[in-house]
Design a protein around this motif. Structure first.
Motif, short mmCIF file in Angstrom:
data_model
loop_
_atom_site.label_atom_id
_atom_site.label_comp_id
_atom_site.label_asym_id
_atom_site.label_seq_id
_atom_site.Cartn_x
_atom_site.Cartn_y
_atom_site.Cartn_z
N VAL A 139 0.84 -1.21 0.00
CA VAL A 139 0.00 0.00 0.00
C VAL A 139 0.87 1.25 0.00
N LEU A 140 1.94 1.22 0.82
CA LEU A 140 2.85 2.37 0.89
C LEU A 140 3.49 2.62 -0.47
N ILE A 141 3.90 1.54 -1.15
CA ILE A 141 4.50 1.68 -2.49
C ILE A 141 3.52 2.31 -3.46
N VAL A 142 2.25 1.83 -3.41
CA VAL A 142 1.21 2.38 -4.29
C VAL A 142 1.01 3.87 -4.02
N ILE A 143 0.94 4.24 -2.73
CA ILE A 143 0.73 5.65 -2.37
C ILE A 143 1.90 6.52 -2.84
N LEU A 144 3.12 6.02 -2.56
CA LEU A 144 4.30 6.77 -2.98
C LEU A 144 4.36 6.90 -4.50
N GLY A 145 3.97 5.82 -5.18
CA GLY A 145 3.96 5.86 -6.64
C GLY A 145 2.97 6.89 -7.16
N SER A 146 1.81 6.96 -6.50
CA SER A 146 0.79 7.93 -6.90
C SER A 146 1.29 9.35 -6.69
N TYR A 147 1.92 9.57 -5.51
CA TYR A 147 2.48 10.91 -5.25
C TYR A 147 3.54 11.26 -6.30
N PHE A 148 4.37 10.28 -6.67
CA PHE A 148 5.41 10.52 -7.66
C PHE A 148 4.81 10.92 -9.00
N MET A 149 3.75 10.20 -9.40
CA MET A 149 3.11 10.50 -10.67
C MET A 149 2.48 11.89 -10.65
N ILE A 150 1.86 12.23 -9.52
CA ILE A 150 1.24 13.56 -9.40
C ILE A 150 2.31 14.63 -9.47
N PHE A 151 3.42 14.42 -8.75
CA PHE A 151 4.51 15.41 -8.74
C PHE A 151 5.12 15.54 -10.13
N ARG A 152 5.26 14.36 -10.76
CA ARG A 152 5.88 14.35 -12.09
C ARG A 152 5.06 15.16 -13.09
N HIS A 153 3.76 15.10 -13.01
CA HIS A 153 2.89 15.78 -13.98
C HIS A 153 2.42 17.14 -13.50
N ARG A 154 2.94 17.58 -12.34
CA ARG A 154 2.56 18.90 -11.86
C ARG A 154 3.15 19.95 -12.79
N THR A 155 2.37 20.90 -13.24
CA THR A 155 2.85 21.92 -14.18
C THR A 155 3.81 22.87 -13.48
N LYS A 156 4.81 23.27 -14.23
CA LYS A 156 5.83 24.18 -13.72
C LYS A 156 5.50 25.61 -14.11
N GLU A 157 5.62 26.52 -13.15
CA GLU A 157 5.38 27.94 -13.43
C GLU A 157 6.59 28.51 -14.17
N VAL A 158 6.34 29.15 -15.32
CA VAL A 158 7.42 29.73 -16.11
C VAL A 158 7.10 31.19 -16.44
N SER A 159 8.05 31.88 -17.04
CA SER A 159 7.90 33.30 -17.32
C SER A 159 6.90 33.59 -18.42
N ILE A 160 6.97 32.81 -19.49
CA ILE A 160 6.13 33.09 -20.65
C ILE A 160 5.98 31.83 -21.49
N LEU A 161 4.82 31.71 -22.12
CA LEU A 161 4.58 30.64 -23.08
C LEU A 161 4.27 31.24 -24.44
N LEU A 162 4.86 30.65 -25.47
CA LEU A 162 4.51 30.98 -26.85
C LEU A 162 3.77 29.77 -27.40
N VAL A 163 2.56 29.96 -27.84
CA VAL A 163 1.75 28.83 -28.31
C VAL A 163 1.19 29.12 -29.70
N ASN A 164 0.74 28.03 -30.34
CA ASN A 164 0.11 28.12 -31.66
C ASN A 164 1.05 28.75 -32.70
N GLY A 165 2.32 28.39 -32.63
CA GLY A 165 3.27 28.87 -33.61
C GLY A 165 3.71 27.77 -34.55
N LEU A 166 4.41 28.16 -35.60
CA LEU A 166 5.06 27.21 -36.49
C LEU A 166 6.55 27.35 -36.19
N VAL A 167 7.05 26.48 -35.33
CA VAL A 167 8.39 26.63 -34.77
C VAL A 167 9.38 25.79 -35.57
N TYR A 168 10.38 26.45 -36.14
CA TYR A 168 11.49 25.76 -36.80
C TYR A 168 12.67 25.78 -35.85
#
Length: 595
Positions: free
Chosen positions: A30-59
Motif C-alpha cells: 500500500v505504501l509503495i502504491v501511495i508513494l507511486g501515486s504521489y510521484f506521478m502527481i509530482f511528475r505531472h505537476r505543471t511548472k510555473e514559467v515566465s512566458i509561453l509561446l503557443v500556436n506557432g510554427l516553430v522551426y
C-alpha cells in the motif's frame, strides 16, 4: 482487496505470526502504491514559467525535432519545446502569447558585421544606390548648409560600378561643390576613400607622398594624387579627421542595436572593435541599456590586441551579452576596388594582382599568439591569393601547436574567390568559411569581368564548400550590405537580385537549400563563435532568443521572402521588438491568452 504474499513452502510460523507478517507485507505494498501515486502527481505537476509561446510554427534548426508548436521560457532560457498540448500540460504562466500560426526561428545571428559603422552610417551621407558623380555632388552640396564649423563631410556607399563611367572619381569633382570644406567619402566596401582637395591639404598629401605598405594612392599621369586612396592608403587621410567623442560612439552603438533588432537579429559578430568600443559595450550592459548580444573580434594588431594578450578572452561574463574571444586580421583588399589579392592578374586590369595588406609573417605571428592565448582568428581574405596565403598561414600555425589546434575554429572572412584546390582545405584543416550571401548578388554584375570565366567558378562557392563538409556561417558585412538577414537568406537560396535576375540564379549550382540557409544564420553562426551549446537551435536549456516572422520563409515563394517582415524579436526571454502589426498583442492584455 486481498493480497496473497508467501510461498508454497510449509510455514513454521504460528498463525498469529503469519497474520502479522501478511499485514506488514500488505502495508508495504500500500505504501509503495501511495508513494507511486504521489510521484506521478509530482511528475505531472505543471511548472510555473515566465512566458509561453503557443500556436506557432516553430522551426528549431535541430535535425532531431525540426518543428514544434509551442515554447516555454523561464529566466531567459528555453524550459520546454513541443506541441501545444505538451507545453500546456507541463507548464503554466500568467503570460501566454498566441502566435496565431506565425513562424518562429532561432534568433538570427549576423556572423560578420560592424556595429559602430552601422550606427555611424545613419549620421553620415548615405551614398548607396547613387548612380552618378553628379548625384553625389548634389548630396554633398546639400550637407554643407548644415555643417558645423571645422567639421568634415563624411559619407559612405558610392560604387563606381553603378555609374555610366565606371572609372574612379577625382578630388576635382568634389572641389566643384565643396572647395573649402574637407570631404571624406568611403566606397561601399569600405576599402577605398575619395576625398577633395581640402582634405588632401589638411593631410599634407602631395606628389612626393609614398604609397604605404598594403595601400595605394591613385595618381594621374604626372604622379599627382587624384583623391582616391585604396586600403591602407586611406589611413593617411583618416589620421587628420577629428575622432568621434565617447558620446557619439555610444550613440552609434545604440543606433545599431535598434536597427538590428528591427530586422530580427539577436546577435552580431562585431568584426574589428577597439578597447574604447569594448568599454562602451560594458558600460551599456552595466546600465541595462544593451538588450542584445555581441561576439567581438578585436580590430587588428595594436594596442587593444596587446592588452587582451595580457587579459585573455572574456567569455560570457555579462549575462551572455558580450564575449571577446577573436582577433580580426586583413590579408587583402576588396574585389570591387581591385584590391583583392589574385594569383593571376585581374582580367580587366592585366597589370594588377591586387594588394596584400598584412605580410605572411605578421599573420602567422598573430595567429600563433592567438592560438596560445585561446583566441579565435578571423582573417579577411577575398581574392584566391589572399585565401591561399591565409590557409597556408593557418596550417602552419595549427601544426605548431597541435594541442590548442583541436578546437581553434579559425575563420576566413568572405572567402569570395577560391582556387579549386583550396576548397577542400577548409574542411580538412577545420577552417570556417564565414561568408555573406548578399555580397554575391551585389557583385554578380561585374565579378566575372574582374576574374574571368574560369576563376568565377570558384567565386562565392557555397555548394562546393558545403559538399566538402564545411559549414558556412552567414552575415552581411553591414554597413557594406543591409543588415536584414532575410536579404541574405533570399540571396543564399536564389543567387538572384530583388528583381529575380538572372533567371534561375547566377551560377545556380552554388545555391544553398533553405535548411542550409537557416542554419547559416543560426546554429552555424553559433558554432563559429563557440556558442552552439547555448544558442543556435530551439532546444531545452538554450538561451531564449527567437525571431518571429510574418510568413514561413521555409515554404513561401522565394519572391515573397523580401516582403516578409519581423513580427517580434525576443532576446533572453524578453520581447525587445514588436512590429506595428503585432504590437497590439503586447499592449492589450485581453489579446494575450491566459491559462
Amino acid at each position: 482487496m486481498f493480497f496473497y504474499i508467501g510461498t508454497h513452502e510449509t510455514s513454521t510460523l504460528s498463525p498469529p505470526e503469519q497474520l502479522m507478517n501478511r499485514k506488514s507485507a500488505i502495508s508495504a505494498v500500500v505504501l509503495i502504491v501511495i508513494l507511486g501515486s504521489y510521484f506521478m502527481i509530482f511528475r505531472h505537476r505543471t511548472k510555473e514559467v515566465s512566458i509561453l509561446l503557443v500556436n506557432g510554427l516553430v522551426y528549431t534548426a535541430n535535425d532531431n525535432t525540426p518543428t514544434a508548436q509551442a515554447i516555454a521560457i523561464h529566466e531567459g532560457k528555453i524550459a520546454g519545446v513541443g506541441s501545444n498540448e505538451e507545453i500546456k500540460s507541463n507548464f503554466k504562466s500568467t503570460r501566454v502569447i498566441d502566435l496565431n500560426g506565425r513562424a518562429v526561428y532561432p534568433g538570427f545571428v549576423d556572423a560578420h558585421g560592424h556595429m559602430e559603422g552601422l550606427g555611424a552610417f545613419a549620421a553620415n551621407l548615405n551614398l548607396i544606390d547613387t548612380r552618378s558623380v553628379e548625384e553625389i555632388q548634389g548630396i554633398v552640396a546639400q550637407r554643407i548648409a548644415s555643417l558645423k564649423p571645422g567639421a568634415w563631410i563624411r559619407g559612405r556607399g558610392w560604387d563606381q560600378n553603378k555609374w555610366k563611367e565606371k572609372s574612379f572619381p577625382t578630388s576635382a569633382m568634389l572641389d566643384a561643390v565643396a572647395k573649402d570644406v574637407p570631404v571624406y567619402l568611403r566606397r561601399i566596401d569600405g576599402h577605398v576613400a575619395w576625398v577633395n582637395g581640402k582634405a588632401l591639404a589638411l593631410a599634407n598629401i602631395t606628389k612626393a607622398t609614398p604609397d604605404p605598405e598594403g595601400g595605394k594612392i591613385v595618381r594621374d599621369k604626372s604622379g599627382n594624387p587624384t583623391g582616391v586612396f585604396i586600403d591602407n592608403a586611406s589611413d593617411l587621410v583618416e589620421a587628420v579627421i577629428p575622432q568621434p567623442s565617447e558620446e557619439e560612439r555610444t550613440e552609434a552603438f545604440q543606433k545599431a542595436v535598434e536597427m538590428c533588432v528591427k530586422v530580427g537579429l539577436t546577435e552580431v559578430h562585431d568584426m574589428g572593435v577597439d578597447l574604447p568600443g569594448i568599454d562602451i559595450y560594458k558600460k551599456l550592459i552595466a546600465q541595462k541599456r544593451f538588450p542584445f548580444r555581441v561576439y567581438v573580434a578585436i580590430g587588428g594588431i595594436g594596442e587593444t590586441w596587446t592588452e587582451y594578450l595580457k587579459r585573455g578572452p572574456e567569455l560570457d561574463g555579462n549575462d551572455g551579452r558580450l564575449t571577446v574571444r577573436a582577433l580580426k586580421l586583413y590579408a587583402d583588399g576588396a574585389l570591387g576596388s581591385r584590391g583583392a589579392a589574385l594569383i593571376e592578374p585581374y582580367s580587366d586590369d592585366p597589370l594588377n594582382r591586387g594588394l596584400t595588406l598584412t605580410s605572411s609573417d605578421q599573420l602567422k605571428s598573430a595567429a600563433m599568439q592567438a592560438l596560445e592565448k585561446g583566441f579565435q582568428v578571423c582573417t579577411h581574405a577575398i581574392g584566391d591569393r589572399g585565401n591561399n596565403i591565409t590557409l597556408n598561414v593557418y596550417e602552419d600555425a595549427l601544426k605548431s601547436n597541435t594541442s590548442k589546434a583541436r578546437d581553434a575554429r579559425f575563420r576566413i572572412e568572405h572567402a569570395q574567390v577560391l582556387e579549386a584546390s583550396d576548397i577542400p582545405r577548409f574542411h580538412s584543416l577545420g577552417i570556417i568559411p564565414s561568408m555573406q550571401p548578399t555580397h554575391c548578388t551585389s557583385d554578380m554584375y561585374w565579378a566575372e569581368d574582374r576574374v574571368g570565366p574560369k576563376r568565377v567558378k570558384g567565386a562565392y562557392a557555397w555548394r562546393s564548400l558545403l559538399d566538402q563538409g564545411s559549414i558556412i556561417p552567414a552575415g552581411s558585412d553591414f554597413p557594406v550590405e543591409s543588415p536584414n538577414p532575410l536579404a541574405g537568406f533570399y540571396a543564399a537560396i536564389t543567387r538572384q537580385d530583388k528583381a529575380g535576375w538572372p533567371d534561375g540564379g547566377w551560377y545556380a549550382d552554388q545555391r544553398m537549400t533553405r535548411e542550409e540557409a537557416l542554419k547559416a544564420f543560426t546554429i552555424w553562426a553559433a558554432y563559429a563563435s563557440f556558442e552552439e551549446s547555448i544558442r543556435g537551435t530551439i532546444e531545452e536549456g538554450k538561451l531564449a532568443d527567437f525571431t518571429i516572422l510574418s510568413a514561413d520563409i521555409m515554404k513561401i515563394d522565394p519572391k515573397k521572402i523580401l516582403d516578409t517582415h519581423v513580427e517580434m524579436t525576443i532576446i533572453g526571454g524578453e520581447v525587445i521588438y514588436t512590429s506595428s502589426t503585432f504590437s497590439h498583442v503586447m499592449k492589450d492584455p485581453s489579446l494575450i491568452a491566459r491559462q
